[in-house]
Design an enzyme around this catalytic site. Structure first.
Site, PDB file in Angstrom:
ATOM      1  N   LYS A  60       9.031  24.827 -25.797  1.00 18.51           N
ATOM      2  CA  LYS A  60       9.275  25.641 -24.696  1.00 18.51           C
ATOM      3  C   LYS A  60      10.102  26.888 -25.371  1.00 18.51           C
ATOM      4  O   LYS A  60      11.253  26.579 -26.102  1.00 18.51           O
ATOM      5  CB  LYS A  60      10.275  24.996 -23.668  1.00 18.51           C
ATOM      6  CG  LYS A  60      10.730  26.057 -22.642  1.00 18.51           C
ATOM      7  CD  LYS A  60      10.972  25.206 -21.342  1.00 18.51           C
ATOM      8  CE  LYS A  60      11.604  26.138 -20.320  1.00 18.51           C
ATOM      9  NZ  LYS A  60      11.834  25.392 -19.022  1.00 18.51           N
ATOM     10  N   ASP A  98      16.881  20.730  -9.217  1.00 20.11           N
ATOM     11  CA  ASP A  98      15.602  21.352  -8.791  1.00 20.11           C
ATOM     12  C   ASP A  98      14.553  20.240  -8.640  1.00 20.11           C
ATOM     13  O   ASP A  98      13.324  20.413  -9.546  1.00 20.11           O
ATOM     14  CB  ASP A  98      15.282  22.632  -9.721  1.00 20.11           C
ATOM     15  CG  ASP A  98      14.252  23.428  -8.909  1.00 20.11           C
ATOM     16  OD1 ASP A  98      13.831  23.405  -7.952  1.00 20.11           O
ATOM     17  OD2 ASP A  98      13.777  24.436  -9.782  1.00 20.11           O
ATOM     18  N   VAL A 117       5.859  27.291 -21.801  1.00 20.01           N
ATOM     19  CA  VAL A 117       5.812  25.788 -22.444  1.00 20.01           C
ATOM     20  C   VAL A 117       4.428  25.810 -22.931  1.00 20.01           C
ATOM     21  O   VAL A 117       3.484  26.195 -22.078  1.00 20.01           O
ATOM     22  CB  VAL A 117       6.153  24.799 -21.491  1.00 20.01           C
ATOM     23  CG1 VAL A 117       5.919  23.401 -22.206  1.00 20.01           C
ATOM     24  CG2 VAL A 117       7.419  24.822 -20.606  1.00 20.01           C
ATOM     25  N   GLY A 163       2.396  25.780 -19.136  1.00 26.38           N
ATOM     26  CA  GLY A 163       2.940  26.541 -17.810  1.00 26.38           C
ATOM     27  C   GLY A 163       3.816  27.515 -18.153  1.00 26.38           C
ATOM     28  O   GLY A 163       4.446  27.459 -19.199  1.00 26.38           O
ATOM     29  N   GLY A 194       7.277  29.552 -16.075  1.00 25.93           N
ATOM     30  CA  GLY A 194       7.887  29.346 -15.109  1.00 25.93           C
ATOM     31  C   GLY A 194       8.778  30.508 -14.839  1.00 25.93           C
ATOM     32  O   GLY A 194       8.734  31.525 -15.741  1.00 25.93           O
ATOM     33  N   ALA A 195       9.942  30.525 -13.950  1.00 28.25           N
ATOM     34  CA  ALA A 195      10.950  31.671 -13.977  1.00 28.25           C
ATOM     35  C   ALA A 195      11.900  31.664 -15.158  1.00 28.25           C
ATOM     36  O   ALA A 195      12.037  32.852 -15.550  1.00 28.25           O
ATOM     37  CB  ALA A 195      11.856  31.410 -12.751  1.00 28.25           C
ATOM     38  N   GLY A 201      11.004  30.360 -18.406  1.00 24.12           N
ATOM     39  CA  GLY A 201      10.499  30.196 -19.970  1.00 24.12           C
ATOM     40  C   GLY A 201       8.860  29.972 -19.744  1.00 24.12           C
ATOM     41  O   GLY A 201       8.293  29.903 -18.778  1.00 24.12           O
TER      42      GLY A 201
HETATM   43  N1  LIG Z   1       7.266  17.925 -21.626  1.00 29.05           N
HETATM   44  C1  LIG Z   1       6.338  18.340 -21.281  1.00 29.05           C
HETATM   45  N2  LIG Z   1       5.292  17.784 -21.010  1.00 29.05           N
HETATM   46  C2  LIG Z   1       4.266  18.193 -20.376  1.00 29.05           C
HETATM   47  N3  LIG Z   1       4.079  19.287 -19.828  1.00 29.05           N
HETATM   48  C3  LIG Z   1       5.383  20.011 -19.705  1.00 29.05           C
HETATM   49  C4  LIG Z   1       6.456  19.682 -20.245  1.00 29.05           C
HETATM   50  N4  LIG Z   1       7.425  20.428 -19.925  1.00 29.05           N
HETATM   51  C5  LIG Z   1       6.986  21.552 -19.087  1.00 29.05           C
HETATM   52  N5  LIG Z   1       5.540  21.126 -19.006  1.00 29.05           N
HETATM   53  C6  LIG Z   1       4.715  22.134 -18.120  1.00 29.05           C
HETATM   54  O1  LIG Z   1       5.126  23.607 -18.227  1.00 29.05           O
HETATM   55  C7  LIG Z   1       5.521  23.890 -16.841  1.00 29.05           C
HETATM   56  C8  LIG Z   1       6.465  24.942 -16.954  1.00 29.05           C
HETATM   57  O2  LIG Z   1       7.708  24.322 -17.612  1.00 29.05           O
HETATM   58  P1  LIG Z   1       9.023  24.496 -16.868  1.00 29.05           P
HETATM   59  O3  LIG Z   1       9.027  23.916 -15.539  1.00 29.05           O
HETATM   60  O4  LIG Z   1       9.909  23.807 -17.945  1.00 29.05           O
HETATM   61  O5  LIG Z   1       9.313  25.995 -16.811  1.00 29.05           O
HETATM   62  P2  LIG Z   1      10.388  26.612 -16.046  1.00 29.05           P
HETATM   63  O6  LIG Z   1      10.224  28.211 -16.620  1.00 29.05           O
HETATM   64  O7  LIG Z   1      11.541  26.092 -16.298  1.00 29.05           O
HETATM   65  O8  LIG Z   1       9.573  26.442 -14.763  1.00 29.05           O
HETATM   66  P3  LIG Z   1      10.273  26.582 -13.215  1.00 29.05           P
HETATM   67  O9  LIG Z   1      10.184  28.188 -12.864  1.00 29.05           O
HETATM   68  O10 LIG Z   1       9.588  25.599 -12.347  1.00 29.05           O
HETATM   69  O11 LIG Z   1      11.750  26.368 -13.301  1.00 29.05           O
HETATM   70  C9  LIG Z   1       5.495  22.710 -16.018  1.00 29.05           C
HETATM   71  O12 LIG Z   1       5.515  22.880 -14.814  1.00 29.05           O
HETATM   72  C10 LIG Z   1       4.638  21.515 -16.874  1.00 29.05           C
HETATM   73  O13 LIG Z   1       3.535  21.902 -16.231  1.00 29.05           O
END
Ligand SMILES: Nc1ncnc2c1ncn2[C@@H]1O[C@H](COP(=O)(O)OP(=O)(O)OP(=O)(O)O)[C@@H](O)[C@H]1O
Length: 323
Positions: free
Chosen positions: A51, A142, A37, A30, A32-33, A35
């Site tokens: 990540k 969040d 992963v 995934g 997100g805003a 980073g």
């Molecule tokens: N430990 C993990 N195990 C499985 N999937 C994960 C894990 N960490 C993250 N993901 C997947 O990766 C996606 C994006 O990760 P994350 O939410 O940490 O990114 P972000 O950039 O912080 O997103 P946001 O904009 O929602 O804050 C998550 O929605 C999830 O589907």
């Protein structure tokens, strides 16, 4: 740099500059805003989630939170932290961290497939975890369905993305409108337990309705209507209402109200099933009486018929005798 880490090909090997651990990219989990992963394979062939953060500051902030979470009463709250390192990619260097891969079904899709009855079970699990987190001095921040995953065996809800986790008293740093009490004009963005409990209430509303809804002018009436219009939320009405109004000071209190609500619903259903049984019993005995009356009538009819047929035979006999 963002472009380079967002489009890694399957099979790319990421080797940490400091610890020299290697990770093979299997797929993107995934973005997100803050980073991106990836699901990666470690050297021992086990799976992990890696990540890259778009700002190196957020890597250290998230790592800091994950380190703290791993110490909360020995309970696993977030994904466990496995490694933190930098990766040299062409002339740049990018920070990353590796955590436990939490394999599961997204929260909302689980509720959709397995039924709204699970809302209460997950709310209780979530509130137990939040209680531990709050006692350690942190607010999750969040909290939203996208950050929740349901794992199998045993079925339990786990949270991902600890990027929004904030020390109590500070200002919430990451939020999503629908789950944010300040967006609804029902509180501040100060990190405290009641901030997360509002989000839990909104997650329950979202799960029961199967969708989010836009904020209207009369917020309290709107949320009350949303709460009352779903019978699946009946056992949790008190808990959700109090959480929306910011009346709880701890997750434990909200959890207790949900447990009480579920017990009430259970005993009510037992009561209605026993009164249904009683009604059935009365109905059955009334039916039995009716059957008895019916049988009696049939019996009289049979006797009459027998009598008539015997008389007929006798008359026939007399008739032949006369001839
Ligand atoms: N430990 C993990 N195990 C499985 N999937 C994960 C894990 N960490 C993250 N993901 C997947 O990766 C996606 C994006 O990760 P994350 O939410 O940490 O990114 P972000 O950039 O912080 O997103 P946001 O904009 O929602 O804050 C998550 O929605 C999830 O589907």
């Amino acid at each position: 740099m963002k472009n380079q880490v967002c489009n890694l090909r399957v099979g790319t090997t990421i080797t940490g500059k400091w610890h020299q651990h290697s990770y093979r990219v299997l797929k993107m989990l995934g973005m997100g805003a803050t980073g991106v992963v990836y699901l990666v394979e470690k050297q021992d062939q086990s799976l992990a989630a890696l990540k890259f953060s778009f700002q190196s500051m957020s890597v250290s902030a998230e790592v800091n939170v994950l380190k703290h979470l791993s110490k909360v009463h020995g309970k696993v709250l977030g994904p466990s932290l496995l490694d933190v390192d930098d990766w040299k990619i062409s002339t740049h260097q990018v920070s990353f961290y590796v955590m436990e891969y939490i394999k599961g079904e997204p929260f909302l899709s689980f509720i959709k497939n397995r039924g709204v009855e699970w809302i209460g079970v997950f709310a209780i699990q979530l509130l137990s975890n939040l209680n531990e987190l709050h006692q350690a001095g942190w607010t999750f921040g969040d909290l939203k369905p996208e950050n929740l995953v349901v794992t199998a065996n045993p079925v339990s809800v786990r949270w991902l993305d600890v990027g929004g986790t904030t020390l109590h008293g500070r200002s919430i740093k990451e939020f999503t409108d629908f789950y944010d009490r300040a967006h609804w004009g029902l509180g501040t963005r100060k990190a405290e337990p009641s901030y997360d409990l509002f989000a839990v209430a909104m997650i329950m509303l979202h799960a029961a309705h199967g969708k989010r809804f836009e904020k209207q002018d009369l917020v309290r009436e709107q949320l009350k209507k949303a709460l009352l219009s779903k019978s699946s939320l009946a056992p949790y009405r008190i808990a959700i209402q109090k959480a929306i109004e910011g009346k709880y000071s701890s997750a434990e209190e909200m959890k207790n109200d949900i447990v009480l609500g579920l017990k009430g619903a259970h005993s009510q259903s037992q009561h209605s099933s026993s009164s249904m049984k009683a009604t059935n019993r009365t109905q059955r005995s009334a039916t039995r009486k009716k059957v008895k009356v019916k049988r009696k009538r049939i019996h009289v009819l049979e006797t009459c018929l027998l009598f008539v047929s015997v008389m007929f035979m006798y008359l026939l006999y007399l008739f032949f005798q006369v001839l």
